[in-house]
Design an enzyme around this catalytic site. Structure first.
Site, PDB file in Angstrom:
ATOM      1  N   LYS A 107       0.854  -1.299   0.211  1.00  0.00           N
ATOM      2  CA  LYS A 107       0.041  -0.118   0.055  1.00  0.00           C
ATOM      3  C   LYS A 107       0.988   1.294  -0.095  1.00  0.00           C
ATOM      4  O   LYS A 107       0.481   2.150  -0.741  1.00  0.00           O
ATOM      5  CB  LYS A 107      -0.877  -0.153   1.386  1.00  0.00           C
ATOM      6  N   GLU A 131      -4.862  -5.643  -5.234  1.00  0.00           N
ATOM      7  CA  GLU A 131      -6.156  -5.601  -4.402  1.00  0.00           C
ATOM      8  C   GLU A 131      -5.701  -5.645  -2.862  1.00  0.00           C
ATOM      9  O   GLU A 131      -6.518  -5.192  -1.882  1.00  0.00           O
ATOM     10  CB  GLU A 131      -6.796  -6.981  -4.608  1.00  0.00           C
ATOM     11  N   GLY A 189       1.246  -8.249  17.875  1.00  0.00           N
ATOM     12  CA  GLY A 189       1.803  -8.253  16.812  1.00  0.00           C
ATOM     13  C   GLY A 189       0.922  -7.492  15.846  1.00  0.00           C
ATOM     14  O   GLY A 189       0.853  -7.471  14.658  1.00  0.00           O
ATOM     15  N   LYS A 207      -4.392   4.176   2.540  1.00  0.00           N
ATOM     16  CA  LYS A 207      -5.377   3.242   2.154  1.00  0.00           C
ATOM     17  C   LYS A 207      -6.597   4.098   1.430  1.00  0.00           C
ATOM     18  O   LYS A 207      -6.837   3.925   0.304  1.00  0.00           O
ATOM     19  CB  LYS A 207      -5.936   2.323   3.144  1.00  0.00           C
ATOM     20  N   GLY A 304      -3.081  -9.800   7.791  1.00  0.00           N
ATOM     21  CA  GLY A 304      -2.490 -11.443   8.129  1.00  0.00           C
ATOM     22  C   GLY A 304      -2.360 -11.874   6.930  1.00  0.00           C
ATOM     23  O   GLY A 304      -2.674 -11.482   5.709  1.00  0.00           O
TER      24      GLY A 304
END
Ligand code: HSE
Length: 439
Positions: A107, A131, A189, A207, A304
């Site tokens: 990003k 994406e 994390g 974003k 993730g």
């Protein structure tokens, strides 16, 4: 037999390793969906010797991302190195200039250099898909770029940072402080290495810059976004918001106004009944408000390994199918420049929390200053702190929180009124102001 799409992956961290696994485990589904097999033929990462639970037999090892980008056997470079600069930037550029397709989850790079890379892709007939860069598994890039190509978009807004949403959720549920929750987010994390990037709103801004361009046909411009983080939010604000039927979320909002596209990132009060208010913990969500259709909200994991890999593999599948669209939905030269919207002209409702002197005339003084600025109140609540009683404190004025919710007004009117209230010396400290976003 149709030739396979030959993929080269740069970066074998959590996401890269998951992409290799997914392509392997979904080989037959991908071949059938894409009409051709997809194969990882080469990889590279910082350390070759690192122990990985990955079977890399039969996959070539490139010495660096550039060698991978230049490899004539690679049809599609997948960049999962991260970082807004090198080596990701020039590796992608090398691949695009060679007419190879590129898939990236980066990003920061797309927010900063997306237009330059999109131009290179256009010039060389290559595909550039990203994406996973926004909202990981949530297919919001494709939704805005392709799914809603026939719809004029008025507003797109969302929870784009899991760390902030996790912190605000715990602060609200457990009455904990911002600092306590941030420490837990770091321990688990969730937060970036430098947590200020998350909590000061910059991750959300990058974003949003990408979503704005896709939604409104503007040039990606992070510096055109007003940014405010969540570190000033207190558990008292969240409690007061809740009592008044609201919840506080860090939102990225891009909205079409008469003066252009207003882009902003800030803590926002949203009605508890709204879809976005239901989104808790690290989950992300984006709401799109299109002309003639009710707002729709996409909700899902925004970070993730598995969630990010899911979007990366979907982008690779598009490359395998031969789908090529302009990276930002329109040719770069048709994207319009956008200016930073002056927040003083922002129009909306406001939550204001003041520490007022508990003294006759205080409420009247506050109400007068708001009325002078033609600000109308939706609600006003004074909370007497437990144990403080004016009569028993010998008549000495104590401090009480006063919470105001305004109807729609201009931001400069709010600050003019608050300055006057401060001059009247009926409050102490800095007023807390949170913008309200209605759905
Ligand atoms: N630090 C980010 C978050 C990860 O908390 O959402 C994905 O950009």
């Amino acid at each position: 037999m149709v030739a396979p799409l030959r993929v080269g992956i740069a970066g074998l961290g959590t996401v890269g390793a998951e992409v290799v696994r997914l392509i392997e485990s979904r080989a037959s589904a991908l071949a059938s969906r894409c009409g051709r097999p997809v194969r990882v033929i080469a990889v590279t990462a910082r350390t070759k010797a690192k122990k990985r639970s990955l079977d890399l037999r039969g996959i070539a090892w490139a010495k660096d991302p550039h060698q991978l980008a230049e490899n004539p056997d690679v049809d599609c470079l997948v960049e999962l190195i991260g970082g807004a600069g090198e080596p990701a930037l020039s590796a992608i550029e090398t691949a695009l200039k060679a007419g190879k397709s590129v898939v990236t989850a980066n990003k920061a790079l797309i927010a900063k250099h997306g237009l330059r890379l999109a131009k290179a892709a256009e010039a060389h007939g290559a595909t550039l898909n990203f994406e996973a860069a926004v909202g990981a598994a949530i297919p919001i890039v494709k939704t805005l770029r392709e799914g809603l190509a026939g719809t004029s978009i008025n507003r797109v807004y969302g929870i784009l940072n899991g760390t902030c949403n996790y912190i605000l959720t715990r602060m609200e549920k457990e009455g904990l402080s911002f600092d306590e929750c941030l420490k837990d987010a770091q321990r688990l994390g969730y937060a970036e290495a430098d947590p200020s990037f998350d909590v000061d709103g910059h991750d959300t801004a990058q974003k949003l810059a990408i979503l704005s361009s896709l939604a409104f046909g503007t040039k990606v411009a992070e510096n055109a976004i007003y940014v405010e983080g969540i570190s000033s939010i207190t558990p008292e604000d969240l409690r007061a918001a809740s009592d008044l039927g609201y919840r506080v979320k860090l939102l990225g909002v891009a909205v079409r106004t008469a003066k252009g596209i207003e882009q902003r990132v800030h803590p926002t009060m949203v009605p508890k009944s709204s879809s976005i208010a239901q989104v808790m913990d690290v989950t992300n969500a984006v709401t799109v408000d299109g002309e003639g259709i009710p707002p729709m909200t996409l909700v899902g994991p925004g970070a993730g390994g598995a969630a990010t890999a899911s979007a990366v593999v979907a982008d690779i599948a598009d490359v395998a199918r031969g789908v090529r669209v302009s990276p930002f939905g329109r040719p770069v030269e048709q994207l319009r420049a956008t200016e930073k919207a002056p927040m003083e002209r922002h129009e909306g409702g406001y939550y204001i929390r003041l520490m007022a002197r508990d003294f006759p005339g205080t409420a009247a003084a506050i109400a007068t200053r708001l009325a002078e600025q033609k600000i109308s109140l939706e609600s006003i609540v004074q909370r007497h702190p437990n144990g403080v009683d004016l009569a028993r404190s010998g008549g000495k004025a104590s401090q009480v929180p006063v919470i105001l919710i305004t109807y729609a007004t201009h931001e400069d009117a709010v600050y003019r009124a608050l300055k006057a209230v401060q001059r009247d010396k009926v409050i102490s400290g800095r007023p807390q102001v949170i913008r309200i976003e209605k759905n």
